[in-house]
Scaffold this motif. Structure first.
Motif, mmCIF file in Angstrom:
data_model
loop_
_atom_site.group_PDB
_atom_site.id
_atom_site.type_symbol
_atom_site.label_atom_id
_atom_site.label_comp_id
_atom_site.label_asym_id
_atom_site.label_seq_id
_atom_site.Cartn_x
_atom_site.Cartn_y
_atom_site.Cartn_z
ATOM 1 N N ASP A 349 0.853 -1.188 0.000
ATOM 2 C CA ASP A 349 0.000 0.000 0.000
ATOM 3 C C ASP A 349 0.895 1.247 0.000
ATOM 4 O O ASP A 349 2.110 1.153 -0.168
ATOM 5 N N GLU A 350 0.317 2.398 0.222
ATOM 6 C CA GLU A 350 1.100 3.635 0.138
ATOM 7 C C GLU A 350 2.241 3.678 1.141
ATOM 8 O O GLU A 350 3.260 4.299 0.903
ATOM 9 N N ILE A 355 -0.070 -6.113 0.927
ATOM 10 C CA ILE A 355 -1.526 -6.121 0.731
ATOM 11 C C ILE A 355 -2.034 -7.465 0.200
ATOM 12 O O ILE A 355 -3.212 -7.621 -0.061
ATOM 13 N N GLY A 381 -4.133 -6.661 -3.903
ATOM 14 C CA GLY A 381 -4.599 -6.784 -2.522
ATOM 15 C C GLY A 381 -5.678 -7.850 -2.391
ATOM 16 O O GLY A 381 -6.626 -7.662 -1.637
ATOM 17 N N TRP A 385 -8.258 -3.975 -3.719
ATOM 18 C CA TRP A 385 -7.972 -2.825 -4.581
ATOM 19 C C TRP A 385 -8.394 -3.155 -6.004
ATOM 20 O O TRP A 385 -8.189 -4.279 -6.466
ATOM 21 N N HIS A 397 -1.126 4.720 -6.012
ATOM 22 C CA HIS A 397 -2.361 4.469 -5.264
ATOM 23 C C HIS A 397 -3.277 5.677 -5.402
ATOM 24 O O HIS A 397 -2.853 6.801 -5.124
#
Ligand code: ZN
Length: 507
Positions: A349-350, A355, A381, A385, A397
């Motif tokens: 993720d960011e 994920i 993910g 996502w 993202h």
């Protein structure tokens, strides 16, 4: 057994139907209590097209030769097509039933547009460009639908990407109410052995209203007027199902199934933006802001891979001798594929937290790979996502809702409920009310054939949950008239379908 009613609820999801809201859904609860039920593992990918067709043919997407709504027609970069029914050459459950002398009614089953000739009637699905198209078989019955529906028969909600949620809610209810009117009408006015319809409303509700009911959703609004929107709609569908069950001949077998489930969507991963950052994808010139990636923007001589967005991602390689300006050589193909798989799987993720992305090679998950499959199939993910195909975001993202509704994504498990002659259940070692594990979408067609005491054709992937029967399979010989296949869409209709599927977030 003489008759079988199949209630298809696109995207109906087990955590709501079996667990959270079972007590509030008395008619589905009745079917579960007096039948068997379980989570239904979808196909890869768990997307409406190809999932319903995979279910009703018991063939995987590789065998079917389409991997989503939009597919590559050739290895040229720009040649894509929408997989409507004319691209489906597999024998469907209703074809087998027809061979066995059974009559079917099909209403709104995904990928039945354009409709084919059948012993029975067909009302086509949401891949119908608009109601001026010939979306029914026989063609004449489309003239009756508005009168039967007591209003404009709505194939699918239009203008889905709207902030006017009241309007959208009203449209979805109208669509469902009218679909059930049409279903009730044909249930009683037509002769049938197999009756199947698919209601799309649950899928549309999930995508549009999930945030209001899920405290874990990043856009959750406590005390929203829509907090019970999905729940009320499930109850409404349950009441509609109750009305259908009331009028059925005693002894009719009932199946309820969905093609996949639903889960909250965290955000979108810009797959092409990531490929650009890694140096695998190069554009001809820099961009000022986010735009959809089109083949003419790509510097193909310096591009090794590109991706398509949607609820999952498809990654294609630019292979020497295969694509017009290919650069990945045959010798390095597999090593490159392994490397990319690993890199995508480790994309977090960011904050860089894992994920759980899953990446599949088509030949590992399909029995054969027909037509042009993606080189890699990606669940970002594990489908928490979605994938966005756009470029120029400057970020991998993204959370803003500019490519369609993003409240929920598809989950791999749908629902399956079967209520049939209790003695069949007993004979199969099952008991009324039992919750089964390990059901697959590929088991549905063999199970339905078994309910009609027909054998499982040898090419089917699944098996009957009633343990099957053995009998001569001579009736299975079947082939599609090639002149009926691959009619595709006119350019004008293709634009309509493209707009509709984009609004829905499928592409
Ligand atoms: Zn679906």
């Amino acid at each position: 057994m003489n008759k079988l009613l199949f209630i298809g609820l696109d995207c109906a999801t087990p955590q709501l139907v079996f667990d959270a809201w079972r007590d509030e859904l008395p008619h589905l609860d009745f079917l579960m209590k007096h039948g068997v039920h379980g989570e239904l593992q979808s196909c890869i990918p768990p997307i409406t097209v190809p999932a319903w067709t995979a279910m009703m043919s018991s063939k995987d997407p590789g065998e079917l030769g389409f991997y989503g709504f939009r597919n590559r027609k050739s290895h040229r970069y720009e040649e894509l097509y929408f997989a409507n029914a004319s691209y489906n050459n597999e024998t469907m459950l209703w074809n087998y039933l027809e061979k066995a002398g059974k009559r079917s009614v099909l209403i709104g089953v995904p990928q039945t547009y354009p409709p084919r000739q059948l012993n029975g009637i067909v009302v086509g699905c949401f891949l119908t460009p608009d109601k001026s198209a010939d979306y029914t078989y026989p063609a004449g019955i489309k003239e009756d639908l508005d009168a039967i529906a007591d209003g404009d028969y709505i194939i699918d909600v239009k203008d889905f990407r709207t902030d006017n949620k009241d309007w959208l809610l009203d449209q979805i209810y109208r669509m469902t109410e009218r679909r059930f009117k049409v279903v009730r009408h044909y249930l009683h006015s037509e002769a049938w052995d197999f009756f199947m319809f698919v209601e799309m409303g649950i899928d549309r509700m999930h995508h549009a209203f999930w945030r209001y009911q899920d405290a874990g959703h990043r856009l959750y609004e406590p005390d929203s007027p829509y907090s019970n929107a999905i729940r009320s709609y499930y109850r409404y569908v349950d009441r509609q199902i109750g009305n259908l069950l009331d009028g059925l001949e005693p002894g009719t077998t009932v199946v309820v199934a969905s093609d996949h489930g639903a889960k909250k969507m965290v955000g979108a991963i810009c797959v092409n933006e990531w490929l650009m950052q890694k140096g695998y994808l190069r554009l001809n010139k820099p961009l000022d802001g986010p735009v959809k990636l089109t083949p003419d923007m790509i510097d193909w001589k310096k591009t090794r891979a590109w991706g398509e967005g949607g609820y999952y991602s498809r990654v294609f390689f630019n292979v020497k001798g295969r694509e017009p300006e290919g650069v990945v050589s045959a010798e390095e193909y597999e090593a490159f594929r392994n490397r990319l798989k690993e890199e995508i799987e480790s994309l977090g993720d960011e904050q860089g937290r894992p994920i759980g992305t899953r990446v599949f090679k088509p030949e590992d998950v399909y029995r054969t790979v027909r037509n042009i499959a993606p080189d890699l199939i990606v669940y970002f993910g594990d489908l928490d996502w979605r994938a966005a195909g756009k470029v120029g975001t400057g970020r991998i993202h993204v959370y803003e809702n500019d490519t369609g509704p993003d409240d929920s994504n598809h989950a791999e498990k749908g629902i399956f409920i079967l209520k049939t002659d209790p003695s069949r259940l007993t004979k199969a070692g099952l008991s009324e009310g039992q919750r089964l594990d390990g059901l697959s979408l590929y088991d549905v067609a063999p199970t339905i054939l078994d309910c009609f005491r027909l054998p499982t054709p040898s090419g089917m992937i699944g098996k009957s949950i009633l343990n099957g029967v053995s009998r001569s399979a001579d009736y299975l010989a079947w082939s599609i008239d090639p002149s009926e296949t691959e009619k595709g869409y006119s350019l004008e209709d293709e634009e309509k379908i493209k707009k509709h599927l984009e609004e829905l977030g499928y592409i």
